[in-house]
Design an enzyme around this catalytic site. Structure first.
Site, mmCIF file in Angstrom:
data_model
loop_
_atom_site.group_PDB
_atom_site.id
_atom_site.type_symbol
_atom_site.label_atom_id
_atom_site.label_comp_id
_atom_site.label_asym_id
_atom_site.label_seq_id
_atom_site.Cartn_x
_atom_site.Cartn_y
_atom_site.Cartn_z
ATOM 1 N N ARG A 64 4.651 -9.001 -5.034
ATOM 2 C CA ARG A 64 4.259 -10.555 -4.605
ATOM 3 C C ARG A 64 3.332 -11.220 -5.601
ATOM 4 O O ARG A 64 3.587 -12.445 -5.491
ATOM 5 C CB ARG A 64 2.944 -10.050 -3.483
ATOM 6 C CG ARG A 64 3.720 -9.423 -2.305
ATOM 7 C CD ARG A 64 2.880 -8.993 -1.335
ATOM 8 N NE ARG A 64 1.850 -7.929 -1.837
ATOM 9 C CZ ARG A 64 2.105 -6.613 -1.720
ATOM 10 N NH1 ARG A 64 3.569 -6.024 -1.212
ATOM 11 N NH2 ARG A 64 1.149 -5.480 -2.075
ATOM 12 N N GLU A 101 -4.920 5.236 -8.730
ATOM 13 C CA GLU A 101 -5.893 5.632 -7.944
ATOM 14 C C GLU A 101 -5.659 7.340 -8.403
ATOM 15 O O GLU A 101 -6.780 7.919 -8.763
ATOM 16 C CB GLU A 101 -5.965 5.516 -6.318
ATOM 17 C CG GLU A 101 -7.155 6.131 -5.980
ATOM 18 C CD GLU A 101 -7.383 6.028 -4.440
ATOM 19 O OE1 GLU A 101 -8.400 6.148 -3.927
ATOM 20 O OE2 GLU A 101 -6.448 4.976 -3.978
#
Length: 181
Positions: A64, A101
């Site tokens: 994006r 993460e």
């Protein structure tokens, strides 16, 4: 930015609970991108601090960040540089491992994408933990670029990414915030 604009932009982002896993609320900006007025206003607001300034390149993070970064590059009359996942660029690249993460990944940039001393704005749709943006800034600096700012439409401040980027000495511009993950 006016409170009304912040409200309108925030309302144009779709929230999807429990995606990609339970307990996560995914902030989907495709609804903002699909609204011509909201998209235009977001891009105009992102570039406002650099109107009339020298910006040589805008670097966008896959995927994006390509959409937003291309529009930002057009607005500031600069070139656009894609930062992609490993193995997606056809020419000689430099690569950077960055933290996720749970684990790590790699991003790449063409070795000739920026020249030493060029002023670059980094763009992506959202900043969460800041791992990808941190890796992108390190790549750009490795090539000699001066990263003058990092811009994101959405900030998830509870995850600390914007603070991490500021700690690298890069000003951060975000338009809207969502609490939580």
């Amino acid at each position: 930015m006016t409170p009304e604009l912040a409200h309108d932009l925030k309302a144009s982002v779709r929230s999807i609970p429990d995606y990609p896993k339970p307990g996560i609320v995914f902030r989907d900006i495709t609804t903002l991108l699909g609204d011509p007025r909201a998209f235009r206003r977001a891009v105009d607001e992102l570039v406002q601090p650099w109107a009339g300034s020298k910006v040589d390149k805008v670097a966008g993070i896959e995927a994006r960040g390509f959409i937003i970064g291309g529009a930002v590059a057009h607005q500031v009359s600069s070139g656009f540089v894609p930062i992609r996942k490993k193995g997606k660029l056809p020419h000689t690249c430099v690569s950077m491992e960055y933290a996720l993460e749970y684990g790590t990944d790699h991003i790449e940039i063409h070795v000739d994408a920026v020249k030493p001393g060029e002023r670059v704005i980094l763009v992506d749709d959202l900043i969460a933990t800041g791992g990808t943006a941190e890796g992108a800034i390190k790549l750009l600096r490795q090539l000699g670029a001066e990263v003058v700012a990092a811009c994101f439409i959405v900030d998830l401040p509870d995850l600390g990414g914007a603070a991490k980027i500021r700690a690298m000495g890069v000003p951060v511009r975000t338009l809207i915030e969502f609490g939580g993950h």
